[in-house]
Scaffold this active site. Structure first.
Site, PDB file in Angstrom:
ATOM      1  N   GLU A   1      20.877  57.498  47.022  1.00 53.70           N
ATOM      2  CA  GLU A   1      19.555  57.995  46.068  1.00 53.70           C
ATOM      3  C   GLU A   1      20.664  57.774  44.644  1.00 53.70           C
ATOM      4  O   GLU A   1      21.183  58.485  44.280  1.00 53.70           O
ATOM      5  CB  GLU A   1      19.601  59.803  46.259  1.00 53.70           C
ATOM      6  CG  GLU A   1      18.428  59.403  48.521  1.00 53.70           C
ATOM      7  CD  GLU A   1      17.583  58.776  48.556  1.00 53.70           C
ATOM      8  OE1 GLU A   1      16.924  57.967  47.657  1.00 53.70           O
ATOM      9  OE2 GLU A   1      17.218  58.260  49.089  1.00 53.70           O
TER      10      GLU A   1
ATOM     11  N   ARG B   1       5.626  68.280  53.217  1.00 50.97           N
ATOM     12  CA  ARG B   1       4.467  67.955  54.132  1.00 50.97           C
ATOM     13  C   ARG B   1       4.862  69.441  55.232  1.00 50.97           C
ATOM     14  O   ARG B   1       4.227  69.254  56.080  1.00 50.97           O
ATOM     15  CB  ARG B   1       4.488  66.126  54.860  1.00 50.97           C
ATOM     16  CG  ARG B   1       3.879  65.917  55.748  1.00 50.97           C
ATOM     17  CD  ARG B   1       4.415  64.969  56.354  1.00 50.97           C
ATOM     18  NE  ARG B   1       5.903  64.722  56.177  1.00 50.97           N
ATOM     19  CZ  ARG B   1       6.067  64.549  57.800  1.00 50.97           C
ATOM     20  NH1 ARG B   1       5.765  65.088  59.181  1.00 50.97           N
ATOM     21  NH2 ARG B   1       7.495  64.811  58.114  1.00 50.97           N
TER      22      ARG B   1
ATOM     23  N   CYS C   1      15.835  67.175  50.201  1.00 50.08           N
ATOM     24  CA  CYS C   1      17.060  66.573  50.167  1.00 50.08           C
ATOM     25  C   CYS C   1      16.676  66.185  48.551  1.00 50.08           C
ATOM     26  O   CYS C   1      17.610  66.656  47.966  1.00 50.08           O
ATOM     27  CB  CYS C   1      16.762  65.087  51.070  1.00 50.08           C
ATOM     28  SG  CYS C   1      17.305  65.328  52.890  1.00 50.08           S
TER      29      CYS C   1
ATOM     30  N   HIS D   1      21.026  59.507  52.084  1.00 46.45           N
ATOM     31  CA  HIS D   1      20.759  59.985  53.159  1.00 46.45           C
ATOM     32  C   HIS D   1      21.403  58.833  54.348  1.00 46.45           C
ATOM     33  O   HIS D   1      21.603  57.835  54.148  1.00 46.45           O
ATOM     34  CB  HIS D   1      19.482  60.002  53.055  1.00 46.45           C
ATOM     35  CG  HIS D   1      18.402  60.798  52.471  1.00 46.45           C
ATOM     36  ND1 HIS D   1      17.854  60.351  51.000  1.00 46.45           N
ATOM     37  CD2 HIS D   1      17.885  61.746  53.305  1.00 46.45           C
ATOM     38  CE1 HIS D   1      16.762  61.712  51.575  1.00 46.45           C
ATOM     39  NE2 HIS D   1      17.076  61.979  52.299  1.00 46.45           N
TER      40      HIS D   1
END
Length: 214
Positions: free
Chosen positions: A79, A89, A142, A166
């Site tokens: 990332e 979510r 994350c 990831h």
């Protein structure tokens, strides 16, 4: 000897395994002359940062690299940036589900990784593992953890490098998810170890075009 703190999340979201946890447990204790220390992390807002920040303080590593699951991604994805927002979510493992909440009120809008993410991608691909640079760590735990470690590095550990990567689902996780990409645990381990080699060997990142048009 360089010391690298390697962290991994526990299972979440209804899955019984997390490829990050499975793979990190299998990663060698020494890679490219660097000593690897490992830390298991709960998939819980704020508690995840507290656990890793405590490990950073106790171990005083040269590098902190956090690993998490990104189900649906094709390959390994270091990332580039973490943003100062939680927008969940789904609930975390303790039922917390913050929406549009800042992680740290006194933090920057975003923090960029200080790891050589492009060199990591290049070295993983050289090892035969699919990899690409990601420009979003999402808005779940994350991203929360990556933001948190970079916040703490900026505040308390100026000589430490840090970042997040990831990994895709394991093969066993996609048996009832037709068409969803996955990698074997062995390939994920190979990718993590190749990424760590690149971290050890590259103080600064390589200059290679890896941008996206959308």
């Amino acid at each position: 000897m360089m010391k690298i703190l390697l962290t991994a999340f526990e299972p979440f979201g209804g899955d019984s395994v997390n490829p990050a946890q499975v793979a990190v447990e299998m990663v060698r204790e020494e890679i490219a002359g660097a000593r690897i220390v490992k830390c298991a992390v709960p998939v819980v807002f704020h508690k995840s940062i507290d656990v890793v920040a405590a490990a950073m303080e106790a171990e005083k590593p040269d590098v902190t690299l956090c690993i998490g699951q990104a189900g649906g991604r094709v390959g390994m994805t270091p990332e580039r940036v973490a943003i100062n927002v939680d927008d969940a979510r789904i609930p975390d493992n303790e039922g917390n589900q913050p929406v549009d909440v800042r992680i740290y009120e006194d933090g920057a809008s975003a923090y960029f990784t200080t790891l050589p993410v492009k060199a990591m991608v290049e070295n993983m691909k050289k090892a035969g593992i699919p990899a690409s640079l990601s420009n979003t760590a999402g808005t779940f735990v994350c991203n929360h953890l990556m933001y948190g470690i970079m916040y703490h590095i900026g505040k308390s550990h100026p000589h430490m490098r840090g970042g997040f990567m990831h990994v895709p689902f394991l093969h066993e996780q996609v048996l009832n998810r037709p068409g969803t990409p996955s990698l074997s645990s062995e390939d994920i381990v190979k990718g993590i170890e190749a990424a760590i080699e690149a971290i050890v060997e590259n103080e600064a990142d390589v200059v290679v075009g890896m941008g996206e048009t959308h």
